[in-house]
Design an enzyme around this catalytic site. Structure first.
Site, short mmCIF file in Angstrom:
data_model
loop_
_atom_site.label_atom_id
_atom_site.label_comp_id
_atom_site.label_asym_id
_atom_site.label_seq_id
_atom_site.Cartn_x
_atom_site.Cartn_y
_atom_site.Cartn_z
N GLY A 1 37.72 39.07 44.92
CA GLY A 1 38.55 37.59 45.14
C GLY A 1 37.77 36.69 46.05
CD GLU B 1 42.21 43.95 41.86
OE1 GLU B 1 41.39 43.45 42.35
OE2 GLU B 1 43.37 43.08 41.57
CG HIS C 1 45.69 40.03 39.83
ND1 HIS C 1 46.50 40.05 41.37
CD2 HIS C 1 44.57 40.23 40.25
CE1 HIS C 1 45.47 40.27 42.13
NE2 HIS C 1 44.20 40.17 41.67
#
Ligand code: 13P
Length: 239
Positions: A222, A159, A90
């Site tokens: 998220g 992302e 991430h």
């Protein structure tokens, strides 16, 4: 019974929220346990053993299962808790110093305990870049992370780092469903990845436009995953 057509994968990344176990259990109890899409929630590791939901994911792990590794999370222990997916790479962890080598080792360790790694790419891209520059960065991240790995066994989450927590992916011209679709197609054709998710301010208002793209197989919200009303809409959205 709900229809299973065009089923996508939706993974809610709670990040470092909420603060207490009581709130975490309560939040999970508000998420539809039988949604239209395959749905996974990723609470903080501390709450994984107590939160009840049909499919649980972890936000990160270590690459070894056992030993003198202070503060780490064992992939095997996650497996024993029933965890099905684990995020790796991430951008919030890459910012904190996670290297390409560490990411590759985590992906490999997860596959060896039969947890599906969700490899996040898109860190280091900027909104000024065109599609070609973005694919170059992603190509380099995937080449390192997938060294010696069967890419068909993992999920990739695209992302774009500038879209995360921005509240509106369209704020920047690049973070559009069209752009995400092009990147998803590139990841699949170039690397043999079977599933690509989009993440970065995905919410109940914009989810459908991403889910309607043929090469986008789901979402990694998220903030919206902490809002049961929004999240339940996303996970039950026909597309
Ligand atoms: P937001 O949906 O809050 O932008 O977070 C996206 C993300 O980083 C999911 O992993």
């Amino acid at each position: 019974m709900k229809l299973k057509h065009n089923q996508k994968l939706i993974i809610g990344n709670w990040k470092l929220n909420p603060l207490t176990l009581k709130e975490a259990v309560r939040l999970a109890s508000k998420i539809d346990p039988q949604p239209l899409h395959e749905t996974v929630i990723c609470p903080p590791t501390l709450f994984l053993s107590s939160v009840k939901y049909p499919r649980l994911g972890a936000q990160d792990c270590f690459w070894l299962n056992k030993g003198a590794y202070t503060g780490q999370t064992s992939p095997l222990a996650l497996k024993k808790l029933g965890v099905k997916y684990c995020l790796v790479g991430h951008s919030e962890n890459r910012t904190a110093g996670e290297s390409e080598e560490m990411i590759q080792k985590k992906v490999s360790a997860l596959l060896s305990v039969k947890i599906t790694p969700v490899l996040c790419v898109g860190f280091g891209t900027t909104v000024e870049e065109d599609d070609l520059e973005v694919t170059d960065i992603i190509k380099s991240q995937l080449t390192s992370a997938l060294a010696g790995i069967d890419a068909s066994k993992i999920v990739v989450a695209y992302e774009p780092v500038w879209a995360i927590s921005s509240g509106d992916p369209y704020h920047h011209k690049m973070a559009t469903p069209d752009h995400a679709e092009k990147i998803a197609m590139f990841i699949k054709t170039k690397f043999g990845v079977k599933k690509v998710l989009y993440g970065g301010s995905a919410n109940s208002t914009n989810a459908l436009e991403f889910l309607e793209q043929p090469d986008i197989d789901g979402l990694l919200p998220g903030g919206a995953s902490l809002l049961p009303k929004d999240f339940n809409q996303i996970i039950n959205m026909s597309c």
